[in-house]
Motif scaffolding. Structure first.
Motif, short mmCIF file in Angstrom:
data_model
loop_
_atom_site.label_atom_id
_atom_site.label_comp_id
_atom_site.label_asym_id
_atom_site.label_seq_id
_atom_site.Cartn_x
_atom_site.Cartn_y
_atom_site.Cartn_z
N LEU A 227 6.77 1.76 2.70
CA LEU A 227 5.76 2.81 2.83
C LEU A 227 6.45 4.15 3.07
CD1 LEU A 227 3.13 0.88 4.98
CD2 LEU A 227 3.43 0.93 2.50
N THR A 228 7.13 4.63 2.08
CA THR A 228 7.95 5.83 2.22
C THR A 228 7.14 7.10 2.37
OG1 THR A 228 8.12 5.95 -0.19
CG2 THR A 228 9.89 4.81 0.98
N THR A 229 5.82 7.02 2.15
CA THR A 229 4.97 8.20 2.32
C THR A 229 4.38 8.30 3.72
OG1 THR A 229 3.04 7.00 1.46
CG2 THR A 229 4.36 8.23 -0.13
N LEU A 230 4.67 7.30 4.58
CA LEU A 230 4.09 7.30 5.92
C LEU A 230 4.49 8.54 6.72
CD1 LEU A 230 4.23 3.67 7.38
CD2 LEU A 230 2.22 5.12 7.14
N VAL B 69 0.87 -1.19 0.00
CA VAL B 69 0.00 0.00 0.00
C VAL B 69 0.90 1.23 0.00
CG1 VAL B 69 -2.05 1.04 1.03
CG2 VAL B 69 -1.60 -1.38 1.37
N THR B 70 1.48 1.52 -1.10
CA THR B 70 2.60 2.47 -1.16
C THR B 70 2.20 3.93 -1.00
OG1 THR B 70 2.43 2.43 -3.58
CG2 THR B 70 4.00 0.91 -2.55
N GLN B 71 0.90 4.24 -0.99
CA GLN B 71 0.46 5.62 -0.79
C GLN B 71 0.04 5.90 0.65
OE1 GLN B 71 0.77 7.90 -3.29
NE2 GLN B 71 1.73 6.16 -4.32
N LEU B 72 0.21 4.92 1.53
CA LEU B 72 -0.28 5.06 2.90
C LEU B 72 0.47 6.17 3.64
CD1 LEU B 72 -2.44 3.58 4.57
CD2 LEU B 72 -0.62 2.21 5.57
N GLN B 73 -0.29 7.07 4.27
CA GLN B 73 0.29 8.18 5.03
C GLN B 73 -0.01 8.07 6.52
OE1 GLN B 73 -0.87 11.96 3.39
NE2 GLN B 73 -0.35 11.36 1.30
N SER B 74 -1.15 7.48 6.86
CA SER B 74 -1.53 7.37 8.27
C SER B 74 -1.99 5.94 8.55
CB SER B 74 -2.65 8.37 8.58
OG SER B 74 -3.00 8.33 9.95
N LEU B 75 -1.36 5.31 9.54
CA LEU B 75 -1.68 3.93 9.92
C LEU B 75 -1.91 3.88 11.42
CD1 LEU B 75 -1.86 0.88 9.30
CD2 LEU B 75 0.62 0.76 9.64
N ASP B 76 -3.12 3.54 11.84
CA ASP B 76 -3.45 3.44 13.26
C ASP B 76 -4.11 2.09 13.53
OD1 ASP B 76 -4.16 3.73 15.89
OD2 ASP B 76 -5.13 5.68 15.66
N LEU B 77 -3.34 1.21 14.13
CA LEU B 77 -3.84 -0.12 14.53
C LEU B 77 -3.81 -0.27 16.04
CD1 LEU B 77 -1.89 -2.29 11.89
CD2 LEU B 77 -4.20 -1.37 11.70
N SER B 78 -3.79 0.84 16.75
CA SER B 78 -3.60 0.82 18.20
C SER B 78 -4.79 0.21 18.93
CB SER B 78 -3.37 2.25 18.71
OG SER B 78 -4.50 3.07 18.43
N PRO C 253 12.01 -3.43 13.39
CA PRO C 253 12.90 -3.54 12.23
C PRO C 253 13.63 -2.24 11.95
CG PRO C 253 10.59 -3.47 11.55
CD PRO C 253 10.59 -3.63 13.02
N PRO C 254 14.96 -2.34 11.76
CA PRO C 254 15.73 -1.11 11.47
C PRO C 254 15.28 -0.43 10.19
CG PRO C 254 17.07 -3.08 11.07
CD PRO C 254 15.82 -3.54 11.75
N GLU C 255 14.56 -1.17 9.34
CA GLU C 255 14.07 -0.59 8.09
C GLU C 255 13.15 0.61 8.31
OE1 GLU C 255 15.29 -4.74 7.21
OE2 GLU C 255 14.13 -3.75 8.78
N ILE C 256 12.60 0.73 9.52
CA ILE C 256 11.76 1.89 9.83
C ILE C 256 12.56 3.18 9.66
CG2 ILE C 256 10.66 3.10 11.76
CD1 ILE C 256 9.38 0.55 12.61
N GLY C 257 13.86 3.08 9.83
CA GLY C 257 14.71 4.26 9.64
C GLY C 257 14.70 4.78 8.22
N LEU C 258 14.19 4.00 7.27
CA LEU C 258 14.11 4.44 5.88
C LEU C 258 12.88 5.29 5.60
CD1 LEU C 258 15.16 1.08 4.15
CD2 LEU C 258 16.61 3.06 4.65
N LEU C 259 12.00 5.40 6.59
CA LEU C 259 10.76 6.16 6.41
C LEU C 259 11.06 7.63 6.65
CD1 LEU C 259 8.28 3.74 8.26
CD2 LEU C 259 8.92 3.79 5.84
N THR C 260 11.56 8.27 5.64
CA THR C 260 12.09 9.63 5.79
C THR C 260 11.02 10.68 6.03
OG1 THR C 260 12.07 9.84 3.39
CG2 THR C 260 14.12 9.12 4.41
#
Length: 525
Positions: free
Chosen positions: A378-381, A354-363, A396-403
């Motif tokens: 999901l670089t648009t998050l 879902v590459t256009q996702l900007q807001s994710l709330d599963l809390s 995951p350290p990959e979260i660091g790629l979410l600029t």
């Protein structure tokens, strides 16, 4: 143009009345009278006044007569004498400061096709006599202070295409007679005090595109007849007291793009009929009493926003959200908000599609296991909230790629490792991080934080290459010299750093401000 009171307007209208009578009600004569009126205005170029011209000396009454005075700072009441202009086809008085009641004589303008009274301060009830305007195709009464009932005589508007009466103080029933408006395309009655059920007769409005009834006190079930409205693209029933289940007939609304049902008392099983709505863009089901699994929302692939928080949804994330025909077929989804439910299972790795996702709330659910590494796609998050679940193990350290990420909330999970290195983090570490009770490894290297709070459970911390100053905490997590490098202002009895007594001497310098942080470090700005 200066402010024009309706005392002056009334005088001008009396002149128009006289000219209309002596000139055998000729449209040309009425137009000439309006041109004389125009000549009294201070600014001839403002708004639409410049369009007030007589096309030809031989103009005939075949031309529609339009009185357009919108946004002209008019105040006072609408004079009843305006009804003497029998040739009027369009009356536009919107966006002024008109007050008082709508004159009953307005119902005498039998040739009126468009009436714009919106965005004023009109009050009182809507005259029943307005039902005589049977040639109307557009009626705008919205954004006033109108009270009392919607007249049943509105059922006479058989040519009407647009009816806007939202943002008033209208009360009572929605008239059954509105079902007679077979040409109606837009019906907006939201933000009033309407207290009734939704009349089943609205299901006869086969040309209806927009139905906005939100922000009233509507009650009872949603009539199944609304499922007949196959031209409907926008249905908004939020913030009412509607109950019962969503009618199965809603699956027939094949052109629906917007469906807002939030803040009602709708119950029973989650509305699976929604899976038939292939063109759906926006779906809000928040704060109802639906039970069972979430609906399969991605059949059509057009959905951009889905929210279903504060409900009783249970079970796993649906299969339709876990495979390539589910979330992966929602390329336009920008907002997925399903907080405060009882959803179980794992976060599907396909969420990375879902590459256009900007807001994710599963809390505030019962999600378990790891956060999928595919989140890195999901670089648009911008905002992620996974708090109050049972997620565990390594972030995951990959979260660091979410600029573009601005907010990440992992409160009340069982996270053991968090890597936030190589970002541009500054300021105090949020106190909520102290609630990550299972956190053992924290990497904040190459940032610029300036305080820690209550991080007592840490076994390993990397704060290298920041600009930290002050005493090094005695916890074992802070005793690895390699993890403290690049912080020239740190002091303590750790090999490679100045002794503690040197820090105490330097703390007398007014340029250095320090304070102890329980369970962490003393930091200086």
């Amino acid at each position: 143009m200066g402010k024009l009171s309706f005392k002056k307007l009334l005088t001008l209208l009396l002149l128009i009345q006289f000219l209309c009578v002596v000139a055998s009600a000729s449209s040309t004569k009425e137009a000439n009278a309006l041109l004389k009126w125009k000549a009294t205005f201070e600014n001839q170029t403002k708004s639409r006044l410049s369009s007030w011209t007589l096309v030809s000396p031989n103009a005939t009454n075949s031309k529609p007569l339009i009185l357009d005075l919108d946004e002209n700072q008019l105040n006072g009441t609408i004079p009843s004498e305006i009804s003497q202009c029998q040739s009027l086809n369009e009356l536009a008085l919107y966006s002024n400061s008109l007050d008082g009641q709508i004159p009953t004589s307005l119902g005498n303008l039998s040739n009126l096709v468009r009436l714009y009274l919106n965005n004023n301060s009109l009050s009182g009830s809507i005259p029943v006599e307005m039902g005589n305007l049977t040639n109307l195709i557009e009626l705008y009464l919205d954004t006033n202070h109108l009270t009392s009932l919607i007249p049943s005589s509105f059922g006479n508007f058989t040519k009407l295409i647009v009816l806007h009466a939202f943002d008033n103080q209208l009360s009572g029933l929605i008239p059954e007679e509105l079902g007679n408006l077979k040409c109606l395309e837009h019906l907006s009655l939201y933000s009033n005090n309407l207290f009734s059920s939704i009349p089943a007769s609205l299901g006869s409005l086969m040309n209806l595109n927009y139905l906005h009834l939100y922000g009233n006190q509507l009650f009872g079930p949603i009539p199944k007849e609304l499922g007949n409205l196959k031209s409907l693209t926008d249905l908004e029933l939020s913030v009412n007291q509607l109950n019962g289940s969503l009618p199965p007939s809603f699956g027939n609304l094949i052109n629906l793009e917007i469906l807002y049902l939030l803040q009602n008392q709708l119950s029973r099983s989650s509305p699976q009929e929604i899976r038939n709505l292939m063109k759906l863009l926006l779906l809000q089901l928040d704060t109802n009493q639906f039970i069972g699994p979430p609906p399969n929302i991605c059949q059509g692939g057009s959905l951009a926003c889905f929210s279903a928080s504060n409900k009783n949804l249970t079970g796993n994330i649906p299969k339709g959200l876990k495979n390539c025909t589910g979330l992966g077929s929602c390329p336009n989804l920008s907002s997925l908000l399903v907080a405060r439910n009882n959803i179980t299972g794992t976060i599907p790795p396909e969420i990375g599609n879902v590459t256009q996702l900007q807001s994710l709330d599963l809390s505030s659910n019962n999600l378990v296991e790891k956060i999928p590494k595919t989140l890195r796609k999901l670089t648009t998050l911008i905002k992620v909230n996974l708090s109050d679940n049972q997620l565990f193990d390594v972030i995951p350290p990959e979260i660091g790629l979410l600029t573009n990420l601005e907010s990440l909330d992992l409160f009340s999970n069982r996270v053991r490792q968090l890597d936030l290195s190589h970002n541009s983090l500054r300021g105090e570490i949020p106190p909520r991080m102290s609630h990550l009770e299972s956190l053992e490894r924290l990497n904040l290297s190459y940032n610029s934080p300036n305080s820690f709070e209550e991080m007592r459970g840490l076994l390993y911390v990397d704060i290298s290459d920041n600009q930290l100053k002050g005493l090094i905490h005695e916890s074992k997590a802070f005793q690895d010299v390699a993890m403290l490098q690049g912080n020239n202002g740190l002091c303590d009895n750790v090999q490679g750093f100045p002794p503690r007594d040197l820090f105490e001497d330097r703390s007398k310098d007014s340029r250095l401000i320090s304070r102890p942080i329980s369970g962490g470090m003393t930091l200086k700005n």
